[in-house]
Write an enzyme that holds these catalytic residues in place. Structure first.
Site, PDB file in Angstrom:
ATOM      1  N   LYS A  75     -10.573 -23.577 -16.204  1.00 13.30           N
ATOM      2  CA  LYS A  75     -11.387 -22.778 -15.766  1.00 13.30           C
ATOM      3  C   LYS A  75     -11.814 -23.353 -14.117  1.00 13.30           C
ATOM      4  CE  LYS A  75     -13.964 -18.915 -17.010  1.00 13.30           C
ATOM      5  NZ  LYS A  75     -13.345 -17.774 -17.686  1.00 13.30           N
ATOM      6  N   THR A 121     -11.527 -20.261 -22.331  1.00 12.79           N
ATOM      7  CA  THR A 121     -11.790 -20.907 -21.025  1.00 12.79           C
ATOM      8  C   THR A 121     -13.412 -20.572 -20.542  1.00 12.79           C
ATOM      9  OG1 THR A 121     -11.126 -19.067 -19.510  1.00 12.79           O
ATOM     10  CG2 THR A 121      -9.607 -20.824 -19.938  1.00 12.79           C
ATOM     11  N   ASP A 122     -13.688 -19.316 -21.051  1.00 16.43           N
ATOM     12  CA  ASP A 122     -15.078 -19.003 -20.870  1.00 16.43           C
ATOM     13  C   ASP A 122     -16.118 -19.715 -21.789  1.00 16.43           C
ATOM     14  OD1 ASP A 122     -17.276 -16.789 -20.234  1.00 16.43           O
ATOM     15  OD2 ASP A 122     -17.603 -16.749 -22.462  1.00 16.43           O
ATOM     16  N   PHE A 132      -4.347 -40.247  24.053  1.00 17.13           N
ATOM     17  CA  PHE A 132      -3.172 -40.107  23.340  1.00 17.13           C
ATOM     18  C   PHE A 132      -1.848 -39.990  24.398  1.00 17.13           C
ATOM     19  CE2 PHE A 132      -0.337 -37.160  21.129  1.00 17.13           C
ATOM     20  CZ  PHE A 132       0.026 -38.230  19.906  1.00 17.13           C
ATOM     21  N   ARG A 153      -9.149 -38.038  26.199  1.00 10.97           N
ATOM     22  CA  ARG A 153      -9.438 -36.785  25.930  1.00 10.97           C
ATOM     23  C   ARG A 153     -10.627 -36.543  24.877  1.00 10.97           C
ATOM     24  NH1 ARG A 153      -4.835 -36.101  20.744  1.00 10.97           N
ATOM     25  NH2 ARG A 153      -5.643 -37.964  19.667  1.00 10.97           N
ATOM     26  N   ASN A 165      -6.308 -32.224  13.010  1.00  8.80           N
ATOM     27  CA  ASN A 165      -6.572 -32.420  14.455  1.00  8.80           C
ATOM     28  C   ASN A 165      -7.120 -30.984  14.970  1.00  8.80           C
ATOM     29  OD1 ASN A 165      -6.641 -32.907  17.173  1.00  8.80           O
ATOM     30  ND2 ASN A 165      -4.668 -33.726  17.313  1.00  8.80           N
TER      31      ASN A 165
HETATM   32  O1  LIG Z   1      -3.958 -38.285  17.303  1.00  2.56           O
HETATM   33  C1  LIG Z   1      -2.999 -37.430  17.289  1.00  2.56           C
HETATM   34  N1  LIG Z   1      -2.025 -37.906  16.698  1.00  2.56           N
HETATM   35  C2  LIG Z   1      -0.831 -37.069  16.579  1.00  2.56           C
HETATM   36  O2  LIG Z   1       0.283 -37.394  15.866  1.00  2.56           O
HETATM   37  C3  LIG Z   1      -0.702 -36.111  17.630  1.00  2.56           C
HETATM   38  N2  LIG Z   1       0.209 -35.094  17.720  1.00  2.56           N
HETATM   39  C4  LIG Z   1      -0.234 -34.301  18.740  1.00  2.56           C
HETATM   40  O3  LIG Z   1       0.397 -33.610  19.084  1.00  2.56           O
HETATM   41  N3  LIG Z   1      -1.390 -34.806  19.068  1.00  2.56           N
HETATM   42  C5  LIG Z   1      -1.862 -35.722  18.496  1.00  2.56           C
HETATM   43  N4  LIG Z   1      -3.049 -36.436  18.298  1.00  2.56           N
END
Ligand SMILES: O=c1[nH]c(=O)c2[nH]c(=O)[nH]c2[nH]1
Length: 311
Positions: A13, A72-73, A182, A199, A274
């Site tokens: 369940k 399952t009940d 990044f 960023r 992300n």
């Molecule tokens: O921290 C990140 N890792 C990634 O692998 C990745 N790839 C992406 O396009 N942006 C990010 N940012």
């Protein structure tokens, strides 16, 4: 065909919602990275999944013979009524004890899998004679940062053994507005993303950890229990301190710190998403910026940090 050769045979369940009031409070030792020392558990909600395994259930499929079949009940009733019978302070402890009780009650079961996610409620503070303090009886749903656990229990000799136990937290959502970069990634004909020395970084993080000795987390009342709230606070501290080059870089360092802080843990796994905002414009005055939601699709990372990484 023997059950051991059959890749899949279990049933159960899901979404058994259990809301327990005045469950046992959880208290833990303080750690430097966190103020968390207590879960009041005045209202402890869990969304539970259960699955039963056993050779005895094969005939339910092959012969249409329902002998030994536990409805399952009945499974949901078993879980709900044990939420009243048992005293528990953690999801982990509750699931493990209920799994053991299933094995005790029904000899035809060989293995019980149980998993559960917290359905969080935060206390609502109200004015009481000039002081704003927790009402103790009013709660609001909290959608993120849900502690969770998953455990399987099997028979061993005349007793039981815990296998495949993980404890964790899902949907930690954190935005850090600066101090993330990044750049340096592969540049070729498929690259459109601009490199960034700074960023914003908005991440959704799920974490699950295992113990060297499963009993340290899965058995109610263990002094070695690691609360999800402290792990979350360690994650925030590392996010705050680390000038990170990527999510990959960040989670590795969070994992190292969690394993350093809690020697009883064996490893810690991450699943991250992300959700970094898209930059729209710089504010005309000051250092502010304007952002909007990222567009689909979203990137993810999955990674386990183990004690070997600490060396
Ligand atoms: O921290 C990140 N890792 C990634 O692998 C990745 N790839 C992406 O396009 N942006 C990010 N940012």
């Amino acid at each position: 065909m023997s059950n051991s050769k059959r890749p899949i045979q279990h049933y159960g369940k899901k979404d058994v919602f259990v809301y327990r009031t005045y469950a046992k409070p959880l208290t833990v030792d303080k750690i430097p990275e966190s103020d968390f020392t207590k879960r009041n558990n005045t209202l402890l909600g869990i969304d539970i999944q259960v699955a039963l395994h056993g050779e005895a259930f094969l005939k339910n499929y092959t012969d249409g013979d329902n002998t030994d079949l536990i409805a399952t009940d009945s499974m949901r009733n078993f879980i709900e009524l044990h939420a009243a019978k048992l005293e528990y302070s953690t999801i982990d402890g509750f699931l493990t004890e209920v799994a053991k009780r299933f094995l005790e009650k029904y000899p035809q079961i060989e293995q019980v899998d149980m998993a559960g996610q917290s359905v969080n409620f935060g206390e609502v503070a109200v004015d009481q004679n000039g002081t704003i303090k927790d009402s103790g009886i009013i709660f609001r749903p909290v959608k993120t940062e849900r502690p969770r656990a998953a455990v399987s229990v099997v028979r061993k000799g005349s007793g039981t053994e815990i296998i495949n136990y993980t404890s964790g937290i899902q949907d930690i959502h954190m935005m850090k507005i600066t101090g993330n970069s990044f750049y340096g990634f592969v540049q070729d004909e498929y690259t459109r993303l601009p490199e960034k020395k700074d960023r914003n970084l908005f991440i959704y993080v799920d974490m699950d950890w295992t113990y060297n000795n499963p009993e340290d987390g899965a058995v109610e009342g263990s002094a070695k229990y690691v609360p999800a709230e402290q792990v979350r606070d360690i994650a925030a501290k590392i996010f705050f301190e680390l000038q990170n080059n990527s999510i990959q870089h960040l989670v590795y360092h969070i994992g190292l710190k969690v394993l350093e802080r809690f020697p009883q843990l064996k490893d810690v796994s991450f699943f991250t998403n992300n959700r970094t905002w898209t930059e729209v414009a710089d504010a005309e005055q000051g250092k502010g910026k304007v952002y909007t939601e990222p567009t689909l699709p979203y990137g993810f990372q999955a990674f386990t940090v183990t004690r070997d990484d600490l060396k």
